[in-house]
Design a protein around this motif. Structure first.
Motif, PDB file in Angstrom:
ATOM      1  N   LEU A 133      74.201  39.005  49.082  1.00 32.67           N
ATOM      2  CA  LEU A 133      74.307  40.219  49.904  1.00 32.67           C
ATOM      3  C   LEU A 133      73.190  40.292  50.940  1.00 32.67           C
ATOM      4  O   LEU A 133      73.427  40.647  52.105  1.00 32.67           O
ATOM      5  N   LYS A 134      71.974  39.920  50.533  1.00 33.49           N
ATOM      6  CA  LYS A 134      70.850  39.934  51.465  1.00 33.49           C
ATOM      7  C   LYS A 134      71.069  38.911  52.582  1.00 33.49           C
ATOM      8  O   LYS A 134      70.800  39.193  53.758  1.00 33.49           O
ATOM      9  N   LEU A 135      71.537  37.730  52.228  1.00 27.57           N
ATOM     10  CA  LEU A 135      71.798  36.698  53.238  1.00 27.57           C
ATOM     11  C   LEU A 135      72.874  37.149  54.221  1.00 27.57           C
ATOM     12  O   LEU A 135      72.783  36.882  55.419  1.00 27.57           O
ATOM     13  N   GLN A 136      73.898  37.820  53.724  1.00 25.38           N
ATOM     14  CA  GLN A 136      74.946  38.348  54.614  1.00 25.38           C
ATOM     15  C   GLN A 136      74.345  39.335  55.618  1.00 25.38           C
ATOM     16  O   GLN A 136      74.652  39.287  56.803  1.00 25.38           O
ATOM     17  N   ASP A 137      73.506  40.232  55.126  1.00 28.31           N
ATOM     18  CA  ASP A 137      72.858  41.210  56.015  1.00 28.31           C
ATOM     19  C   ASP A 137      71.962  40.531  57.041  1.00 28.31           C
ATOM     20  O   ASP A 137      71.970  40.879  58.220  1.00 28.31           O
ATOM     21  N   GLU A 138      71.186  39.550  56.587  1.00 26.96           N
ATOM     22  CA  GLU A 138      70.299  38.839  57.507  1.00 26.96           C
ATOM     23  C   GLU A 138      71.095  38.047  58.543  1.00 26.96           C
ATOM     24  O   GLU A 138      70.706  37.966  59.707  1.00 26.96           O
ATOM     25  N   LEU A 139      72.223  37.501  58.135  1.00 27.46           N
ATOM     26  CA  LEU A 139      73.074  36.755  59.062  1.00 27.46           C
ATOM     27  C   LEU A 139      73.645  37.690  60.128  1.00 27.46           C
ATOM     28  O   LEU A 139      73.660  37.350  61.315  1.00 27.46           O
ATOM     29  N   ALA A 140      74.063  38.876  59.719  1.00 26.47           N
ATOM     30  CA  ALA A 140      74.576  39.861  60.689  1.00 26.47           C
ATOM     31  C   ALA A 140      73.469  40.281  61.656  1.00 26.47           C
ATOM     32  O   ALA A 140      73.693  40.382  62.873  1.00 26.47           O
ATOM     33  N   SER A 141      72.284  40.486  61.133  1.00 28.16           N
ATOM     34  CA  SER A 141      71.149  40.846  61.985  1.00 28.16           C
ATOM     35  C   SER A 141      70.816  39.718  62.961  1.00 28.16           C
ATOM     36  O   SER A 141      70.526  39.949  64.141  1.00 28.16           O
ATOM     37  N   THR A 142      70.879  38.498  62.489  1.00 26.83           N
ATOM     38  CA  THR A 142      70.594  37.340  63.339  1.00 26.83           C
ATOM     39  C   THR A 142      71.636  37.197  64.444  1.00 26.83           C
ATOM     40  O   THR A 142      71.308  36.828  65.568  1.00 26.83           O
ATOM     41  N   GLU A 143      72.886  37.498  64.146  1.00 28.31           N
ATOM     42  CA  GLU A 143      73.927  37.445  65.179  1.00 28.31           C
ATOM     43  C   GLU A 143      73.615  38.441  66.300  1.00 28.31           C
ATOM     44  O   GLU A 143      73.815  38.140  67.472  1.00 28.31           O
ATOM     45  N   ASN A 144      73.113  39.616  65.945  1.00 35.43           N
ATOM     46  CA  ASN A 144      72.706  40.586  66.969  1.00 35.43           C
ATOM     47  C   ASN A 144      71.534  40.048  67.795  1.00 35.43           C
ATOM     48  O   ASN A 144      71.492  40.214  69.016  1.00 35.43           O
ATOM     49  N   THR A 145      70.599  39.390  67.123  1.00 36.29           N
ATOM     50  CA  THR A 145      69.459  38.790  67.834  1.00 36.29           C
ATOM     51  C   THR A 145      69.942  37.703  68.786  1.00 36.29           C
ATOM     52  O   THR A 145      69.467  37.613  69.922  1.00 36.29           O
ATOM     53  N   ILE A 146      70.883  36.890  68.345  1.00 35.95           N
ATOM     54  CA  ILE A 146      71.423  35.824  69.194  1.00 35.95           C
ATOM     55  C   ILE A 146      72.056  36.413  70.445  1.00 35.95           C
ATOM     56  O   ILE A 146      71.835  35.913  71.552  1.00 35.95           O
ATOM     57  N   GLN A 147      72.821  37.477  70.278  1.00 27.75           N
ATOM     58  CA  GLN A 147      73.429  38.110  71.452  1.00 27.75           C
ATOM     59  C   GLN A 147      72.346  38.596  72.421  1.00 27.75           C
ATOM     60  O   GLN A 147      72.444  38.404  73.626  1.00 27.75           O
ATOM     61  N   THR A 148      71.299  39.180  71.893  1.00 23.13           N
ATOM     62  CA  THR A 148      70.208  39.695  72.734  1.00 23.13           C
ATOM     63  C   THR A 148      69.501  38.574  73.484  1.00 23.13           C
ATOM     64  O   THR A 148      69.282  38.672  74.687  1.00 23.13           O
ATOM     65  N   VAL A 149      69.157  37.491  72.794  1.00 20.03           N
ATOM     66  CA  VAL A 149      68.424  36.414  73.459  1.00 20.03           C
ATOM     67  C   VAL A 149      69.301  35.665  74.454  1.00 20.03           C
ATOM     68  O   VAL A 149      68.799  35.187  75.480  1.00 20.03           O
ATOM     69  N   ARG A 150      70.609  35.581  74.189  1.00 21.19           N
ATOM     70  CA  ARG A 150      71.502  34.957  75.186  1.00 21.19           C
ATOM     71  C   ARG A 150      71.565  35.812  76.438  1.00 21.19           C
ATOM     72  O   ARG A 150      71.555  35.287  77.557  1.00 21.19           O
ATOM     73  N   THR A 151      71.606  37.126  76.268  1.00 18.96           N
ATOM     74  CA  THR A 151      71.620  38.034  77.418  1.00 18.96           C
ATOM     75  C   THR A 151      70.330  37.898  78.214  1.00 18.96           C
ATOM     76  O   THR A 151      70.351  37.819  79.453  1.00 18.96           O
ATOM     77  N   ARG A 152      69.213  37.835  77.529  1.00 21.27           N
ATOM     78  CA  ARG A 152      67.926  37.681  78.222  1.00 21.27           C
ATOM     79  C   ARG A 152      67.828  36.330  78.921  1.00 21.27           C
ATOM     80  O   ARG A 152      67.249  36.220  79.994  1.00 21.27           O
ATOM     81  N   TYR A 153      68.387  35.304  78.308  1.00 20.92           N
ATOM     82  CA  TYR A 153      68.421  33.993  78.956  1.00 20.92           C
ATOM     83  C   TYR A 153      69.201  34.085  80.274  1.00 20.92           C
ATOM     84  O   TYR A 153      68.738  33.613  81.315  1.00 20.92           O
ATOM     85  N   ASN A 154      70.376  34.697  80.222  1.00 22.76           N
ATOM     86  CA  ASN A 154      71.187  34.828  81.441  1.00 22.76           C
ATOM     87  C   ASN A 154      70.466  35.654  82.504  1.00 22.76           C
ATOM     88  O   ASN A 154      70.583  35.368  83.696  1.00 22.76           O
ATOM     89  N   GLU A 155      69.731  36.673  82.092  1.00 21.00           N
ATOM     90  CA  GLU A 155      68.956  37.460  83.055  1.00 21.00           C
ATOM     91  C   GLU A 155      67.870  36.603  83.706  1.00 21.00           C
ATOM     92  O   GLU A 155      67.638  36.699  84.915  1.00 21.00           O
ATOM     93  N   SER A 156      67.213  35.740  82.919  1.00 18.92           N
ATOM     94  CA  SER A 156      66.195  34.841  83.469  1.00 18.92           C
ATOM     95  C   SER A 156      66.816  33.836  84.432  1.00 18.92           C
ATOM     96  O   SER A 156      66.243  33.529  85.480  1.00 18.92           O
ATOM     97  N   VAL A 157      67.996  33.326  84.071  1.00 18.10           N
ATOM     98  CA  VAL A 157      68.695  32.381  84.948  1.00 18.10           C
ATOM     99  C   VAL A 157      69.080  33.059  86.262  1.00 18.10           C
ATOM    100  O   VAL A 157      68.917  32.486  87.345  1.00 18.10           O
ATOM    101  N   GLN A 158      69.554  34.289  86.171  1.00 15.53           N
ATOM    102  CA  GLN A 158      69.923  35.020  87.387  1.00 15.53           C
ATOM    103  C   GLN A 158      68.701  35.204  88.289  1.00 15.53           C
ATOM    104  O   GLN A 158      68.772  34.970  89.505  1.00 15.53           O
ATOM    105  N   ASP A 159      67.590  35.611  87.718  1.00 18.46           N
ATOM    106  CA  ASP A 159      66.361  35.803  88.492  1.00 18.46           C
ATOM    107  C   ASP A 159      65.922  34.482  89.135  1.00 18.46           C
ATOM    108  O   ASP A 159      65.585  34.433  90.323  1.00 18.46           O
ATOM    109  N   TYR A 160      65.941  33.408  88.361  1.00 10.03           N
ATOM    110  CA  TYR A 160      65.559  32.087  88.863  1.00 10.03           C
ATOM    111  C   TYR A 160      66.498  31.647  89.991  1.00 10.03           C
ATOM    112  O   TYR A 160      66.044  31.223  91.059  1.00 10.03           O
ATOM    113  N   ASN A 161      67.813  31.704  89.739  1.00 11.77           N
ATOM    114  CA  ASN A 161      68.787  31.255  90.743  1.00 11.77           C
ATOM    115  C   ASN A 161      68.668  32.064  92.030  1.00 11.77           C
ATOM    116  O   ASN A 161      68.740  31.505  93.123  1.00 11.77           O
ATOM    117  N   ASN A 162      68.505  33.375  91.904  1.00 14.22           N
ATOM    118  CA  ASN A 162      68.329  34.199  93.098  1.00 14.22           C
ATOM    119  C   ASN A 162      67.104  33.759  93.892  1.00 14.22           C
ATOM    120  O   ASN A 162      67.124  33.723  95.115  1.00 14.22           O
TER     121      ASN A 162
END
Length: 196
Positions: A133-162
């Motif tokens: 159960l703890k691993l399931q919760d941590e995995l769900a939390s990590t998926e949210n973190t992955i979404q956040t860091v991918r969004t931040r990566y795309n923001e950095s790419v946009q800033d760089y490309n611009n």
């Protein structure tokens, strides 16, 4: 004062100002390139955390004596494939990012199948296992973190490309190429079909 000194001073001032202006553009591009690399490092760190959690999840499920072994093998193989796809942010291509995304999506499909089998089928010892159960919760939390860091990566790419593609910067930054965005895997725009 001699008349030829004034034009020489003006030309020297223009050259010095131009040099510092060009140097500022190059240093700005370097800083933005480093920000993209840092953001990609955060993406990789989040995926590494997920891979570590999946390894722990597999070991926990292996403890269930009668659990469907083919699902575990599928998860282990998908995890191995996902970790074998490497991307270097400095020279990443859209194809490399797509392969990376596809491998990660295959991994999560296998993990979701594993978790679904535990939840839907009758594995009371696993459903009640606190580690699971703890691993399931941590995995769900990590998926949210992955979404956040991918969004931040795309923001950095946009800033760089611009920065590197905008005129007049592009005249001085020929060696700095446009970086690809992190995109969703093919079919992610369609709703998930749920079958019971």
């Amino acid at each position: 004062m001699k008349k030829w000194i004034i034009p020489v001073v003006i030309i020297a001032a223009i050259v010095i100002i131009g040099f510092f202006w060009a140097m500022g553009i190059k240093n700005g591009a370097l800083g933005k390139s480093q920000a993209v690399g840092s953001a990609w490092g955060n993406v990789e760190t989040a995926y590494q955390r997920r891979n570590d959690l999946i390894g722990n999840l597999v070991e926990t499920v292996k403890g269930a004596a009668n659990f469907e072994k083919s699902t575990l093998v599928e998860v282990i193989e998908a995890r191995s494939k996902a970790t074998s796809v490497q991307v270097n942010a400095a020279d990443a291509t859209p194809e490399q990012l797509e392969a990376f995304s596809r491998a990660q999506a295959n991994l999560m499909g296998s993990v979701n199948k594993l978790i679904g089998n535990v939840t839907v089928e009758k594995y009371p010892e696993l459903k009640a296992n606190q580690n699971f159960l703890k691993l399931q919760d941590e995995l769900a939390s990590t998926e949210n973190t992955i979404q956040t860091v991918r969004t931040r990566y795309n923001e950095s790419v946009q800033d760089y490309n611009n920065y590197v593609l905008r005129f007049p910067n592009s005249m001085f930054l020929g060696e700095y190429k446009e970086k690809p965005y992190f995109k969703s895997v093919e079919g992610a725009d369609k709703p998930v079909e749920v079958k019971f």
